[in-house]
Design an enzyme around this catalytic site. Sequence first.
Site, PDB file in Angstrom:
ATOM      1  CG  PHE A 133      -6.715 -10.910  -1.978  1.00 42.68           C
ATOM      2  CD1 PHE A 133      -6.986  -9.674  -1.413  1.00 42.68           C
ATOM      3  CD2 PHE A 133      -5.756 -11.726  -1.389  1.00 42.68           C
ATOM      4  CE1 PHE A 133      -6.332  -9.261  -0.267  1.00 42.68           C
ATOM      5  CE2 PHE A 133      -5.091 -11.318  -0.235  1.00 42.68           C
ATOM      6  CZ  PHE A 133      -5.389 -10.090   0.320  1.00 42.68           C
ATOM      7  CE1 TYR A 148      -3.136   0.195   0.956  1.00 42.62           C
ATOM      8  CE2 TYR A 148      -1.295  -0.256  -0.514  1.00 42.62           C
ATOM      9  CZ  TYR A 148      -2.623   0.043  -0.323  1.00 42.62           C
ATOM     10  OH  TYR A 148      -3.452   0.217  -1.407  1.00 42.62           O
TER      11      TYR A 148
END
Length: 411
Positions: free
Chosen positions: A411, A125
């Site tokens: 999450f 990322y």
Amino acid sequence: MTSAAELRVLRQDEWDQWYDTLLRAFGGVPESAEERQLWSELTPCERSVGVWDGAEPVGTAGAFEFRLTVPGGASVPTAGVTMVGVSATHRRRGLLTSMMRRQLDDVRAWGEPLAVLTASEPVIYGRFGYAAATFSLHAEIDTGRVRLSVPAGTDGVRLRYVDPRAGLDACEAVYARTVAGRPGMLDRRPGWERLWVMEAEAEKDGASPLQCVLAERDGEVTGYARYRVRPEYTDAGHNGQVLLQDLAGVDPVSEAALWRFLFGIDLTTSLKVRGRPLDEAWQYQVSDIRRCGLRVRDALYVRLVDVGAALQARTYQAPVDVVLEVEDAFCPWNSGRWRLSGDPKGAVCARTTDPADLALSVRELGAAYLGGVGLAALGAAGRVRELRQGALAEAAVGFGSPVAPWLPHGF
């Protein structure tokens, strides 16, 4: 991305197939019917995309709608990037890059200045502008030998057991009261609280069903702890382990009462803790920190989608007036010079043609944004260049936070 592949927004009737593709990308371990149903309800299909090769989904990515606490206590609209996966049959074809490109364009269009994620593989990322901005503490505490000293007033806290599902509303109300007090915390939408009481057999690993204890002061619920116990017996006696799932309190004495309770559970000699704040008070209440087995791990990765709006949304713990030369190859609308002027009361950040004081990429801004990673440390690492003498020290103090930023859950 190959010409035969189609990138588009997820439809509700495609969710099951899309989600199965995600599960396979992460090892293919099935979930309980209850957990699968809840993820189906929580997934915002209109904020999720997929790549299809004919009738088969081969790539997935979603973005929850959160609000993130930033230094100063403001709650900022934030995209919670999630459920990112590419089928092993379609790797190295540009699918991930195409989904990240579409997703950040969408986040910008939604008017959300921040995107955040938890990274299964951090190296992936960074090239999209994300950087580790919060870290969490893991510990395995030898409660057979370590003692806890608690602050005055702790004895006035009453503890009582409650069924974990029956106590959901009370626990969620406590959590909501703590959100504004620490950067990195998420203001959750309804439904998320149900995730914490799922009884996945794979996660229990021989431990008890989930247990919940509430802390009360003057008749008001002021804290909670949810945990399991893994019993163990040896020839030397009982050697059980307490496995903390989550704990929160609205004041120091409520938290201390809960920690003291966990340290003293009968027939146990250790307490396993995961994902706690780096500066949590119990570390300074224990009798022997060496017997606590502390480890630190990266947690929340932050990406500034709109540099001006993001830097203006937080406050600064000391006055700062600095021109930033920002480089952002993946989101070029952020590149260029920005003048940031801020203090503990607020901030303004706008385009400027003035000479730059500091030069850095959007990744360094993301790392430092919540106050948990020091700009001075990034400068020492060669990732921030000082163009005006003294500018780095000035900005580093301003960007700091009096409490460590913390992501309370994934999450």
